[in-house]
Structures are given as structure tokens and as C-alpha cells.
Write a protein that holds these residues in place. Structure first.
Motif, PDB file in Angstrom:
ATOM      1  N   GLN A 110       6.113   4.226   0.452  1.00 21.65           N
ATOM      2  CA  GLN A 110       4.776   2.905   0.021  1.00 21.65           C
ATOM      3  C   GLN A 110       4.700   2.544   2.402  1.00 21.65           C
ATOM      4  O   GLN A 110       5.534   2.954   3.058  1.00 21.65           O
ATOM      5  CB  GLN A 110       5.990   1.479  -0.070  1.00 21.65           C
ATOM      6  CG  GLN A 110       6.094   1.719  -1.679  1.00 21.65           C
ATOM      7  CD  GLN A 110       7.902   1.422  -1.472  1.00 21.65           C
ATOM      8  OE1 GLN A 110       8.548   0.175  -0.873  1.00 21.65           O
ATOM      9  NE2 GLN A 110       7.852   1.481  -3.062  1.00 21.65           N
ATOM     10  N   ILE A 111       3.965   2.469   2.838  1.00 22.75           N
ATOM     11  CA  ILE A 111       3.405   1.753   4.522  1.00 22.75           C
ATOM     12  C   ILE A 111       4.276   0.687   4.367  1.00 22.75           C
ATOM     13  O   ILE A 111       3.310  -0.140   4.124  1.00 22.75           O
ATOM     14  CB  ILE A 111       1.784   2.112   4.247  1.00 22.75           C
ATOM     15  CG1 ILE A 111       1.235   3.420   3.299  1.00 22.75           C
ATOM     16  CG2 ILE A 111       1.419   2.140   5.399  1.00 22.75           C
ATOM     17  CD1 ILE A 111      -0.034   3.767   4.079  1.00 22.75           C
TER      18      ILE A 111
ATOM     19  N   ARG B  15       8.555   4.209   3.415  1.00 23.53           N
ATOM     20  CA  ARG B  15       9.588   4.340   3.102  1.00 23.53           C
ATOM     21  C   ARG B  15       9.466   4.805   1.546  1.00 23.53           C
ATOM     22  O   ARG B  15       8.754   4.459   0.424  1.00 23.53           O
ATOM     23  CB  ARG B  15       9.737   2.598   2.435  1.00 23.53           C
ATOM     24  CG  ARG B  15      11.228   1.661   1.878  1.00 23.53           C
ATOM     25  CD  ARG B  15      11.163   0.962   2.424  1.00 23.53           C
ATOM     26  NE  ARG B  15      10.194  -0.324   0.629  1.00 23.53           N
ATOM     27  CZ  ARG B  15       9.822  -0.823  -0.009  1.00 23.53           C
ATOM     28  NH1 ARG B  15      11.179  -1.470   0.543  1.00 23.53           N
ATOM     29  NH2 ARG B  15       9.224  -1.243  -0.373  1.00 23.53           N
ATOM     30  N   VAL B  16      10.729   4.764   0.603  1.00 24.94           N
ATOM     31  CA  VAL B  16      10.410   5.149  -0.519  1.00 24.94           C
ATOM     32  C   VAL B  16      11.791   4.360  -1.487  1.00 24.94           C
ATOM     33  O   VAL B  16      12.825   4.506  -0.076  1.00 24.94           O
ATOM     34  CB  VAL B  16      10.523   7.145  -1.033  1.00 24.94           C
ATOM     35  CG1 VAL B  16       9.763   7.539  -1.265  1.00 24.94           C
ATOM     36  CG2 VAL B  16      12.013   7.708  -0.221  1.00 24.94           C
TER      37      VAL B  16
ATOM     38  N   PRO C  10       1.483  -1.115   0.275  1.00 24.39           N
ATOM     39  CA  PRO C  10       0.080   0.172  -0.336  1.00 24.39           C
ATOM     40  C   PRO C  10       1.340   1.268  -0.110  1.00 24.39           C
ATOM     41  O   PRO C  10       2.219   1.618   0.173  1.00 24.39           O
ATOM     42  CB  PRO C  10      -0.763   0.103   1.303  1.00 24.39           C
ATOM     43  CG  PRO C  10       0.075  -1.006   2.306  1.00 24.39           C
ATOM     44  CD  PRO C  10       0.562  -1.577   0.791  1.00 24.39           C
ATOM     45  N   HIS C  11       0.224   2.587  -0.752  1.00 22.56           N
ATOM     46  CA  HIS C  11       1.280   3.426  -0.485  1.00 22.56           C
ATOM     47  C   HIS C  11       0.265   4.916  -0.110  1.00 22.56           C
ATOM     48  O   HIS C  11      -0.741   4.846   0.641  1.00 22.56           O
ATOM     49  CB  HIS C  11       1.494   3.886  -2.134  1.00 22.56           C
ATOM     50  CG  HIS C  11       0.019   4.207  -2.778  1.00 22.56           C
ATOM     51  ND1 HIS C  11      -0.372   3.369  -3.493  1.00 22.56           N
ATOM     52  CD2 HIS C  11      -0.726   4.540  -3.255  1.00 22.56           C
ATOM     53  CE1 HIS C  11      -0.654   3.844  -4.211  1.00 22.56           C
ATOM     54  NE2 HIS C  11      -1.483   4.816  -3.971  1.00 22.56           N
ATOM     55  N   LEU C  12       1.199   5.489   0.243  1.00 21.98           N
ATOM     56  CA  LEU C  12       0.407   6.826   1.052  1.00 21.98           C
ATOM     57  C   LEU C  12      -0.950   7.600   0.024  1.00 21.98           C
ATOM     58  O   LEU C  12       0.245   8.482  -1.263  1.00 21.98           O
ATOM     59  CB  LEU C  12       1.232   8.047   1.337  1.00 21.98           C
ATOM     60  CG  LEU C  12       1.642   8.479   2.475  1.00 21.98           C
ATOM     61  CD1 LEU C  12       0.302   8.731   3.865  1.00 21.98           C
ATOM     62  CD2 LEU C  12       2.565  10.058   2.770  1.00 21.98           C
TER      63      LEU C  12
ATOM     64  N   GLN D  29      -0.071  -5.860   7.851  1.00 24.57           N
ATOM     65  CA  GLN D  29      -0.241  -5.861   6.276  1.00 24.57           C
ATOM     66  C   GLN D  29       1.029  -6.124   5.717  1.00 24.57           C
ATOM     67  O   GLN D  29       1.106  -5.376   5.176  1.00 24.57           O
ATOM     68  CB  GLN D  29      -0.956  -4.588   5.562  1.00 24.57           C
ATOM     69  CG  GLN D  29      -2.040  -3.646   6.289  1.00 24.57           C
ATOM     70  CD  GLN D  29      -2.825  -2.726   5.680  1.00 24.57           C
ATOM     71  OE1 GLN D  29      -3.068  -2.470   4.755  1.00 24.57           O
ATOM     72  NE2 GLN D  29      -3.090  -1.275   6.589  1.00 24.57           N
ATOM     73  N   ASP D  30       0.852  -7.703   5.474  1.00 18.18           N
ATOM     74  CA  ASP D  30       2.113  -8.081   4.507  1.00 18.18           C
ATOM     75  C   ASP D  30       3.309  -7.299   4.811  1.00 18.18           C
ATOM     76  O   ASP D  30       4.039  -7.328   3.719  1.00 18.18           O
ATOM     77  CB  ASP D  30       1.711  -7.854   2.744  1.00 18.18           C
ATOM     78  CG  ASP D  30       1.645  -9.207   2.171  1.00 18.18           C
ATOM     79  OD1 ASP D  30       1.895  -9.743   3.440  1.00 18.18           O
ATOM     80  OD2 ASP D  30       1.109  -9.368   1.578  1.00 18.18           O
TER      81      ASP D  30
END
Length: 288
Positions: free
Chosen positions: A87-88, A251-252, A78-80, A93-94
Motif C-alpha cells: 500500500q502507498i 506498507r504491508v 492506492p498500491h504499488l 492522498q488520504d
């Protein structure tokens, strides 16, 4: 005598193998001169930790990551909202798969590095470890290094929505430092192309265990707001799963790696007629 080094910032090495804490720098306000020094320190220490980087706006976070190169949009994390590059990382969640790995080596062009900020920590536990793959390679005997310099390996992942494989040198040369580093990992390296299955499995088991020996590692205990920046080309990392409470981060990931090393000195292994050849290595998703 203090281990703190006086540069443009306050830099304190974390272990003898890799890692350093950097204080006196706000990533949200970084200048070109600051970034040049930070990049130099990253090449030296391989992973940098910057405590207390609170209130880091998404736009600033993306702009900082882009100083290193193009940013990834991950295929399943997932992402913001409004920022697909951020990235979250959520333990619920995985985001909780503890295994030593280098990110996305199953891609022909794995990430150059990552910038991870932990936003929420559990009450205790949830540390992350890194391992120096320069030292792992340099600590092997000369005959074994000579063998590995002439081998390549298949890296692969096979999960719903993501099926990818790539061939990389077992020993790679860092494009900026020129140093050689071991480039196999337990999560994604399937098999060594030039060896039989049994030979490949035995050698990879030894290499992946040796490469994450304690003398090559550092371990970081997170506080909410801390940022880690690491060179994915010559490190592995491991998210310690010793907690039950929620842990989250942002995270990027910087793209653009092109792993290169010595040319393979032998052809690909060809199984004899009737021989079963199906390398049995674990291919997992990343954990952080």
C-alpha cells in the motif's frame, strides 16, 4: 550505562513504555534465524524501528511480510503497480488523518501487525507515535479492570465504499504472550454493548484519553528508508500532522487476528421505551 542490548543485533530501547531501534540487520537479506529473533523482539518491545533499509525490492518486501502471515489488499488505499499487497501511504492522498487508533478494529479479524517504510519525509515534522495498551490496562485500578473484563464494544466505520462493524472484548488477551490489553480506540470504537449511551460515551472518553497518556507512548522521528514493524493487537498509533510538505511510505499489513477476552458478564443494554440510543463516536479512516 548504555541502554543498548546485545542480542543477534544491536537493540536500543526507545522509551520505558515501548519501542526499540534495531541495527545490524538488512530486511532484504533476513534469514530464518534472524526472523525468529526479530519476532521475539517485537513481542517484547511492540514496535521495532530499523533505520536505513534502502533498496528494498517489492518482491522481498512482500516475502518478508508473508513471514508473519497473509497480507491484506486494502479496499481504498492506492498500491504499488503489480503489487496489490504493498500500500502507498501518501499525505496528499488520504494518508493524513491524525487520530489515535488501532488499525481496522471495525473488522471481525483486524490486522495482526504492519510493516511500514517511509520513503519520503517532509523537511521537518511528520513523526509517528505509538502507545502500549498492555500498560494502559495494567495501570487501571483493580475494580475498573474487573468491570472492563466483562464488557464488549462495537467497532465501526461508515465511509463511501466501506461500511463495516464488529464486536470485540474491551479487554483482549494476546494470543502469544497471554497478557491482557485494553482494546478500544478513539477512531473506531462506537459504543460499549452492555452500557447506556451516556455511560458508554463517558467511559470510552476516559479510556481512550488514558490509554494514550504520555507515559505509555513513544515517538519516532523518521528518516527516509526507515522501517517500523508493530504489533497491532496491543498498540495504538498516531501520525502527527505538523507538516505541509509531501510525506510518503510503503506498507504491508498482516491479517489473521482474532481478538479474544473474557465473556461478557451482562446482556446488551436495552433502551427504555422512547429512549433515544444512538452512540455518537467518531469513525474515521486510519492514518499512518
Amino acid at each position: 550505562m548504555s541502554d543498548t542490548l546485545k542480542t543477534a543485533f544491536e537493540v536500543t530501547p526507545l522509551t520505558g513504555a515501548l519501542g526499540a531501534t534495531v541495527r545490524g540487520l538488512r530486511l532484504a537479506e533476513i534469514t530464518d534465524e534472524d526472523f525468529a529473533e526479530l519476532r521475539r523482539l517485537l513481542l517484547q518491545h511492540l514496535v521495532l524501528f530499523l533505520p536505513d533499509q534502502q533498496d528494498w525490492a517489492p518482491e522481498s518486501r512482500v516475502a518478508f511480510g508473508r513471514r508473519f502471515g497473509e497480507l491484506e489488499v486494502h479496499p481504498y488505499l492506492p498500491h504499488l503497480d503489480g503489487h496489490p499487497e504493498i500500500q502507498i501511504i501518501d499525505s496528499e492522498q488520504d494518508g493524513k488523518i491524525p487520530i489515535w487508533h488501532t488499525d481496522m478494529t471495525y473488522s471481525p479479524n483486524p490486522p495482526v501487525g504492519s510493516v511500514l517504510q517511509i520513503i519520503r519525509t517532509p523537511g521537518h515534522g511528520g513523526d509517528t507515535m505509538w502507545s502500549n495498551q498492555y500498560l494502559a490496562y495494567e495501570s487501571l485500578s483493580a475494580p475498573l479492570r474487573d468491570l472492563l473484563d466483562g464488557l464488549t464494544a462495537i467497532h465501526a466505520i461508515h465511509i463511501p465504499g466501506l461500511d463495516s462493524r464488529a464486536e470485540h472484548p474491551v479487554v483482549r488477551t494476546h494470543p502469544e504472550t497471554g497478557r491482557r490489553a485494553l482494546f478500544v480506540n478513539r477512531a473506531h470504537t462506537s459504543h460499549i454493548v452492555q452500557l447506556s449511551r451516556n455511560e458508554s460515551d463517558a467511559l470510552l472518553q476516559y479510556l481512550t484519553e488514558f490509554a494514550t497518556s504520555p507515559q505509555f507512548t513513544c515517538r519516532y522521528r523518521w528518516t527516509a528508508g526507515d522501517v517500523a514493524i508493530w504489533d497491532n493487537r496491543v498498540t495504538q498509533h498516531y501520525a502527527v500532522d505538523d507538516y505541509a510538505q509531501k510525506r510518503t511510505g510503503l506498507r504491508v499489513v498482516v491479517l489473521g487476528d482474532d481478538p479474544t477476552g473474557g465473556e461478557p458478564r451482562w446482556p446488551a443494554y436495552e433502551p427504555a421505551p422512547g429512549e433515544r440510543y444512538a452512540p455518537n463516536r467518531m469513525n474515521a479512516k486510519e492514518s499512518y
